[in-house]
Design an enzyme around this catalytic site. Structure first.
Site, short mmCIF file in Angstrom:
data_model
loop_
_atom_site.label_atom_id
_atom_site.label_comp_id
_atom_site.label_asym_id
_atom_site.label_seq_id
_atom_site.Cartn_x
_atom_site.Cartn_y
_atom_site.Cartn_z
N GLU A 1 0.84 -1.15 0.04
CA GLU A 1 0.26 -0.15 -0.14
C GLU A 1 0.83 1.27 -0.24
O GLU A 1 0.63 2.18 0.85
CB GLU A 1 -0.79 0.18 1.28
N CYS B 1 -10.83 0.24 7.49
CA CYS B 1 -10.41 1.55 7.76
C CYS B 1 -11.26 2.70 6.79
O CYS B 1 -11.48 3.79 7.26
CB CYS B 1 -9.10 1.83 7.69
#
Length: 644
Positions: free
Chosen positions: A301, A393
């Site tokens: 990421e 998230c």
């Protein structure tokens, strides 16, 4: 009513956020997004907090239930982000269900919090005695940061003090552990830094600011500890004053930068602010997708190398888009420069808005700019929408930002010594706030971004002259204004990117801004290898994409190519299959045919031509943020370009 970031009066900022006595989004996309937030997304999020075990974990920590801890170590953070979302929604209108949720959850946190102020259900339930022993991955301070932000939002929205009391006790505990002594290290996921500064701004507790400053200064000195992806992944490879560019995990880096700017303006540290602004420039110039998305590699990421911006494999995490907006907003407050509002607009209307489906039920974690026709949806693929995720998230990152959108519309400043209200984002809104020793009221009416006409009417005005500053987006090349024809009006273009109108204003005075929304072809930098020879279509702030569902029968979207001299026909839809209003674009295109030799997907330069320009087809594009709401299928933002 105050928003997510409110610097103190002594902070060194060029702009101030509005302290709103009244505000209402009266129409347009922002109002639509907030309505979906309230009626669909927040009720869904609350159900998932029960279904996934987030609230059950806290009940076990409070001694009110039996069972095993469920989920990743940062489950508490999702609770806090939904609490923050609920708090911002309660600024708009009363809601008994949300009020009850905030009240019951605050009580649960009070009961789960330990005597010394520590609060983290994972380490209280699954790993007693393991506090701060695995900071590289524990997210303990990260979770605390989201609690602080929820407490600040609740206090600013409803004057609630219960969450604030829980937050202050935890902050006191963190100060004892990480400030009064050298501490056990640093959390591997920055976020608490910006949250601590905001808690300081509400409580005047100097130790919150001191701890935030200490955590920023300690970053980059090897205190996070070893990690399989290395120190760069955790932003621990160089001190923040020395790091030339953002590296590693995108969301971590962006949250850290928001905290760096907060610390810089509250302490008056110009060099710290300059270092962050330099990294922002590098990010925009070399590491930002056309949609504003950030983080080019799904594995880890992370940010990639300069110009590493693949359309199909880029990650562009939803949380990174939200964090980018938070960082740019703080830089805008600090410097007053319109370029930060420009990036907020690009990110908001494209990468961020695309993350949630039009009905408010499902989300992307990753936001690619291309989906191939043989795409097969895989369980857990972050580039497929879902209601919730194991690592959830992103959904509450969307709801908390959407819930506070009105706070990003305008600011005030002393522009050249003159009280000035700056409009950064254009949406239908009414607002009233203290201003220039009086009270200012504005009504903005617009169908932006579908139309470029923005009408601003003064409904209340303080005595004496003041200025109205309107951001002129760089893509609007033929901007014009209709202004009051009375004498005494001065119109100037400032160096920051605004048209500034200066006069003694009266209620009823109206300015009409006309922005140029002519569709345009955008070409990539030649070093962006993945899309060299391609072009994208933009109209105003919106990036467009070509979905298979809109193309002619028998013409695969991956076999279309655009002409360099393309002309676009605008097609307005009041409701595109339930997606909402839109402006679609149609243009003449060519179909790619053949071109293979010897069974390979290649041909020689003088081989059979692969494009039949004598048999044009019609290609249709829709705004990128509206894609994937009408069934699964191929999609492209970057299209091959013909004609030189």
């Amino acid at each position: 009513m105050s928003g997510p970031a409110v610097p103190t009066r002594t902070a060194r900022t060029e702009h101030r956020p509005l302290h709103l006595e009244h505000t209402e989004l009266t129409g347009g996309l922002w109002r639509r997004w907030q309505d979906v937030n309230r009626t669909v997304s927040l009720p869904l999020a609350r159900r998932w907090l029960e279904k996934s075990g987030n609230l059950a974990n806290l009940r076990i920590a409070a001694g009110e239930a039996d069972g095993r801890y469920r989920g990743p170590v940062y489950m508490d953070s999702d609770v806090y982000k939904v609490l923050e979302s609920a708090a911002w929604e309660l600024q708009h209108r009363g809601d008994p269900g949300l009020t009850d949720f905030v009240d019951r959850t605050a009580g649960l946190l009070e009961r789960a919090q330990q005597e010394d102020g520590y609060l983290n259900s994972h380490y209280q339930v699954a790993s007693p005695g393991g506090r701060y022993t695995k900071l590289v991955d524990s997210h303990e301070l990260y979770c605390a940061g989201h609690l602080f932000q929820a407490a600040v939002a609740a206090h600013r929205s409803t004057s609630d003090t219960r969450l604030l009391t829980v937050a202050r006790r935890l902050a006191d505990h963190l100060a004892e552990v990480f400030l009064d002594t050298a501490g056990p290290g640093l959390d591997g996921h920055p976020e608490v830094e910006t949250a601590l500064v905001e808690l300081y701004r509400v409580t005047d507790e100097e130790r919150c600011l001191a701890l935030a400053s200490a955590l920023v200064e300690r970053r980059g000195r090897g205190l996070v500890g070893p990690h399989k992806h290395g120190a760069r992944h955790r932003q621990d490879h160089l001190p923040v004053r020395e790091a030339p560019a953002l590296t590693g995990h995108a969301v971590r880096a962006l949250y850290l930068e928001a905290g760096i700017v907060d610390v810089a303006v509250e302490t008056g540290d110009a060099s710290l602010l300059a270092a962050s602004a330099h990294r922002w420039q590098d990010m925009v110039a070399f590491r930002t997708s056309l949609t504003g998305g950030l983080g080019s590699r799904q594995v880890g990421e992370v940010f990639g190398e300069r110009y590493e911006l693949p359309p199909d494999l880029s990650y562009n995490e939803t949380c990174a888009s939200a964090a980018s907006i938070q960082w740019s907003w703080r830089l805008l407050l600090a410097t007053g420069q319109a370029r930060y509002a420009d990036l907020i607009e690009r990110t908001l209307y494209n990468a961020f808005a695309a993350a949630r489906s039009a009905d408010g039920r499902t989300y992307y974690k990753g936001n690619p700019l291309q989906r191939r026709p043989d795409h097969a949806e895989a369980v857990g693929d972050p580039r497929c929408r879902d209601e919730w995720f194991f690592s959830a998230c992103c959904p509450p990152a969307v709801t908390r930002l959407v819930g506070s959108l009105e706070h990003y519309a305008a600011t005030t400043s002393e522009h050249a010594g003159v009280p000035t209200l700056h409009l950064h984002q254009y949406t239908s809104i009414t607002l009233a706030c203290p201003f220039a020793d009086g009270r200012l009221g504005l009504r903005v009416e617009t169908d932006y971004p579908w139309q470029g006409r923005v009408e601003i009417t003064v409904t209340e005005a303080p005595a004496g002259p003041w200025a109205l500053a309107l951001r002129i987006p760089p893509w609007s090349t033929r901007t014009r204004m209709d202004t009051p024809e009375e004498k005494g009006l001065a119109v100037t273009a400032d160096e920051q990117g605004y048209a500034v109108l200066h006069r003694s204003w009266r209620p009823g005075d109206t300015v009409v801004l006309h922005l140029d929304l002519t569709p345009r072809l955008t070409l990539p930098h030649p070093r962006i290898d993945a899309v060299r020879g391609c072009a994208a279509v933009e109209r105003g702030p919106l990036v467009y994409c070509f979905e298979q569902t809109d193309q002619q029968d028998g013409v695969p979207v991956d076999e279309l190519a655009l002409f360099r001299d393309a002309e676009f026909e605008e097609v307005t839809h009041s409701d595109l299959d339930g997606v909402g209003p839109t402006v679609a674009l149609r243009t003449r295109a060519a179909a790619v045919t053949g071109g293979h030799e010897a069974g390979l997907p290649y041909r020689t330069a003088d081989g059979p031509h692969a494009v039949d320009t004598d048999a044009p087809v019609t290609a249709t594009a829709v705004p990128y943020f509206q894609w994937d709401n009408r069934g699964d299928g191929a999609m492209r933002v970057w299209m091959p370009l013909l004609g030189g």
